[in-house]
Design an enzyme around this catalytic site. Structure first.
Site, PDB file in Angstrom:
ATOM      1  N   HIS A 130       0.842  -1.213   0.000  1.00 21.67           N
ATOM      2  CA  HIS A 130       0.000   0.000   0.000  1.00 21.67           C
ATOM      3  C   HIS A 130       0.871   1.253   0.000  1.00 21.67           C
ATOM      4  O   HIS A 130       0.642   2.181  -0.792  1.00 21.67           O
ATOM      5  CB  HIS A 130      -0.902  -0.025   1.240  1.00 21.67           C
ATOM      6  CG  HIS A 130      -1.670   1.235   1.466  1.00 21.67           C
ATOM      7  ND1 HIS A 130      -2.989   1.387   1.085  1.00 21.67           N
ATOM      8  CD2 HIS A 130      -1.314   2.411   2.049  1.00 21.67           C
ATOM      9  CE1 HIS A 130      -3.408   2.598   1.422  1.00 21.67           C
ATOM     10  NE2 HIS A 130      -2.406   3.238   2.000  1.00 21.67           N
ATOM     11  N   GLU A 131       1.879   1.277   0.873  1.00 22.16           N
ATOM     12  CA  GLU A 131       2.714   2.475   0.987  1.00 22.16           C
ATOM     13  C   GLU A 131       3.558   2.700  -0.269  1.00 22.16           C
ATOM     14  O   GLU A 131       3.714   3.839  -0.719  1.00 22.16           O
ATOM     15  CB  GLU A 131       3.611   2.373   2.219  1.00 22.16           C
ATOM     16  CG  GLU A 131       2.860   2.346   3.541  1.00 22.16           C
ATOM     17  CD  GLU A 131       1.916   3.515   3.729  1.00 22.16           C
ATOM     18  OE1 GLU A 131       2.168   4.592   3.148  1.00 22.16           O
ATOM     19  OE2 GLU A 131       0.912   3.352   4.444  1.00 22.16           O
TER      20      GLU A 131
END
Length: 286
Positions: A130-131
């Site tokens: 996600h990051e």
């Protein structure tokens, strides 16, 4: 579509600053506040990562100090086709994480001690995916600019309200109407800026969820992590600044009742539902 929506929202935010400038100083005010917006964007581009990492006392990690986490980040960065970002640790038992940096060559990922303690390797992959998607989608720069512009609008709005209350209106020929107009702008502009920032942040979170699930090839890694992080942050909110809350993977601040409406993050339930739909093949992954 997400890129177009984000660009439109950032344009609206800049437009708010220019509108305030017009109310305060006509054409010259518009020009001045356009320059202010440009300076804010420049400052956010070059310095936002250093400021936020220092604010949370983040310490840089390497392969020897965090071998498992480092290998996860390295593996996913390679899969995403980007350089290995710098890796940082925040000394907090509250599980959370964020990415920062102006581009793929100057990116950093920060995690708390808490997230390394409660998450499995698969869940950490979901979080890191996600990051890193925020990095590849250029969300870090976008969210930093949006937050800085919103902060400027709110600060100027406060100044306008006090100025209008004490009779310091705009152009002399506007009289009482000018003061009333400034007062209305001083109230409505900050509200509008907040709503625009929320819309930008939520749009980018959904997109990062989808892109991250595609990167890890398993949406349920992130879904499982989100459940844990949400529960832990409700019990023990992170000591975070509201100005940087939008950067974290889950809202680090307590968000109960009506405050959920003004959260920078979409509802966890909806994020997990979308990830479950992706797992079931009902919608595309990114």
């Amino acid at each position: 579509m997400s890129f177009f929506k984000t660009t439109l929202l950032l344009g609206l935010m800049t437009g708010l600053l220019m509108l305030i400038g017009g109310l305060l100083g006509g054409r010259h005010g518009v020009a001045i506040f356009f320059v202010i917006a440009a300076v804010i964007n420049f400052f956010s581009y070059w310095f936002s990562d250093k400021i936020v990492l220092k604010a949370y006392g983040a310490q840089e990690l390497d392969a020897s100090s965090a071998p498992e986490l480092y290998s996860i980040v390295n593996e996913l960065a390679h899969s995403a086709g980007i350089p290995m970002p710098r890796l940082y640790l925040i000394d907090s038992d509250t599980p959370n994480a964020f990415a920062t940096g102006r581009n793929t060559h100057h990116a950093a990922v920060a995690v708390t001690k808490g997230i390394m303690r409660i998450c499995t390797r698969e869940e950490l992959k979901g979080v890191i995916g996600h990051e890193l998607s925020h990095v590849t989608n250029h969300d870090i720069l976008t969210s930093s600019i949006a937050a800085t512009l919103a902060g400027a609008v709110m600060m100027i709005g406060t100044m306008i309200r006090w100025g209008a209350i004490f009779g310091l209106g705009g152009r002399d020929d506007e009289g009482e109407g000018g003061i009333a107009g400034l007062l209305i702008a001083g109230i409505l502009a900050p509200i509008a800026a907040t709503l625009i920032q929320l819309a930008i942040s939520r749009t980018r979170e959904y997109q990062a969820d989808a892109s991250g699930a595609k990167l890890t090839h398993n949406p349920m890694y992130l879904a499982s992590a989100l459940r844990k992080l949400e529960a832990a942050n409700e019990r023990m909110p992170l000591d975070a600044s509201p100005a940087t809350a939008h950067m974290f993977i889950v809202n680090p601040l307590s968000a109960a009742g009506i405050s959920r409406l003004f959260s920078t993050h979409p509802p966890i339930e909806e994020r997990i539902h979308r990830l479950e739909q992706m797992q079931a093949g009902q919608i595309g992954q990114g």
